[in-house]
Motif scaffolding. Sequence first.
Motif, short mmCIF file in Angstrom:
data_model
loop_
_atom_site.label_atom_id
_atom_site.label_comp_id
_atom_site.label_asym_id
_atom_site.label_seq_id
_atom_site.Cartn_x
_atom_site.Cartn_y
_atom_site.Cartn_z
N ILE A 359 19.38 30.21 -36.99
CA ILE A 359 19.54 28.91 -36.92
C ILE A 359 18.47 28.22 -36.44
O ILE A 359 17.90 27.08 -36.70
CB ILE A 359 20.70 28.60 -36.08
N GLY A 360 17.76 28.74 -35.25
CA GLY A 360 16.92 27.99 -34.58
C GLY A 360 15.36 27.80 -35.70
O GLY A 360 14.88 26.84 -35.41
N GLU A 361 15.15 29.00 -36.40
CA GLU A 361 14.04 28.67 -37.01
C GLU A 361 14.11 27.66 -38.26
O GLU A 361 13.58 26.95 -38.81
CB GLU A 361 13.80 29.92 -37.54
N ALA A 362 15.72 27.37 -38.63
CA ALA A 362 15.89 26.51 -39.60
C ALA A 362 15.84 25.12 -38.95
O ALA A 362 15.33 23.98 -39.68
CB ALA A 362 17.31 26.73 -40.28
N ARG A 363 16.20 25.07 -37.70
CA ARG A 363 16.06 23.60 -36.96
C ARG A 363 14.60 23.36 -36.94
O ARG A 363 14.34 22.28 -37.08
CB ARG A 363 16.73 23.70 -35.66
N ASP A 364 13.78 24.22 -36.39
CA ASP A 364 12.38 23.86 -36.45
C ASP A 364 11.82 23.52 -37.50
O ASP A 364 10.80 22.65 -37.73
CB ASP A 364 11.78 25.27 -35.68
N ALA A 365 12.30 24.12 -38.65
CA ALA A 365 11.67 23.41 -39.86
C ALA A 365 12.64 22.19 -40.39
O ALA A 365 12.00 22.05 -41.66
CB ALA A 365 12.05 24.65 -41.19
N ARG A 366 13.44 21.65 -39.71
CA ARG A 366 14.15 20.61 -39.96
C ARG A 366 14.74 20.91 -41.48
O ARG A 366 14.99 20.05 -42.15
CB ARG A 366 13.52 19.22 -39.96
#
Length: 561
Positions: A359-366
């Motif tokens: 989830i964090g990596e998806a958030r970072d990639a917006r």
Amino acid sequence: MGSLTEANLKKLAGARSFERGRGYLDAVSGVEVGDGWVTASVHGTERYEVELTLDAPGGLSGECDCPYGLEGNFCKHLVALGLTVLAQRESLPRQRKAARERAQDLDGWLSALSKDELLDLLRQQISEDRQLRRRLELRAASARGDLTTVRSHIRGLLDIGPFAQYGYVEYADARAYAEQAEQAVSAIAALTGSGRAADAITLAREAMRLLAEAVESVDDSDGRLGQIGADLADAHLDACRAARPDPEELARWLVGHALGDLDDGLTDIDPLDYEEVLGEAGMAVLRKRAVEAWRGNRRGWAEKYLMERLAKAGGDVDAVIAVHAADLSPSGHTHLVIARELDAARRPDEALRWAERGIGEARDARDLADVDTALVDYLCDRYAQAGRLADAVALRRDHFGARRTLLAYQQLRAAARVADCWPAEREGALALLRVDAEEQQQGWYGGPVLLDALLDDKDVDAAWEAATQTGAHDRQWLTLADKARSTRPADALGVYLRLAEPLTKQTGNTVYEQLVSLLLSIRDCHRRLGTEDELAVYVTALRTAQKRKRNLMRLMDEQGL
């Protein structure tokens, strides 16, 4: 005979095929009754050969070489033969007895022949039956260990040339080719049975290559070549168990087969099936070669699958995770796979960290809009189990903000209600949906998601106001009218009349059913408003204009319209 009844025929075929089979009674010819079976030809689109087995262990069964029958179905042609036999059921016991007597007479006659007489008879059959001659030639070559001749025969059996027009074997000829290919597999298996397992290994591998080349040019809609490939893989494994080839060479071949062009799904060889044959030395080479291949191409599907299989078989969860971690999907799906592997290994804390990382990596990639929803569901469930309700709501809120679908809204609502904060969350969610509605952004099925959300909340008045201000899809207007009819009959009536108008210009039973459904709703609105006279005028005018549509008139009559 007890299993052959109309009821059983209908049960096996289904009502539709059974009724269609009745129409083929005149197409049945050449009925031959044996002791426990009946065969015939049935002339349909083509001439089909059918056989009923009367005394099968599971009861009545049958086979037909029509396309539907080849898929394993009890077809209309089998029904036709069954009904034909039932029509002469009184004579069936006598015919079966005669068949037994004929078989006994034939067996007695053959048993009385001398060796020379039997050979003469067999030679005569060989001269008349080319397929029989080929099968016996292949058996003879296998028996004397003539590998060159056997190889030549197998190549001929797997050659599509005699069946192909313009280089391709059409569906009509695919069955004959498959039957020939089955002979090749039988010959290879026979080599193992006659003590030539090493030769069987060599020819099985060559046959795999030839079959993989042939399948690209054969219409294998029935999947027969797939079964032949599986049988060929079994023949190869049996030969390896018997011959005990060099384990290191076998390991190298298995890895090459799994990763190379021959791994086309036809043979579907699992290297782990060879573990007992490979022994410790062979398995060590297998693992080493698999690791080398994976390190050389960490994103290759075959390399990843082989590594994962070996790691799981060895109980090495960390190796399984390493395989997946080497090629993480931006959607977070791979993170979810890893989390579930860790859960299965009873390492929940690590599983949670991997899910949060996804989830964090998806958030970072917006890119939370494209995150795997199953990962979101998994993490929210984990948060809920741990009592981290605020974290679950926050994740649902972010996911809804990225997607803004009805489902995401419903999931946010469920999480927020558990956390006892839905009113505040609802206000923020609806504010986002109002912006979308004003910008004319539509949901998956058309129309603003705002309306779907309000309707899902059962806030009909707010939904009506929103529809009036921002517009709505006809599907939404109809739902609105249905839900508001009891409190806003005049408004609902206007919607129904507008939706009915275009249907009066169309034809078709589906259209008529939709129109009559709207007419019933229109009638209900008029009754609520006390304006039945207006309804009568409307229906009369409609009948006059639509009187040629007989099915519509019938439906209206049935509903008293």
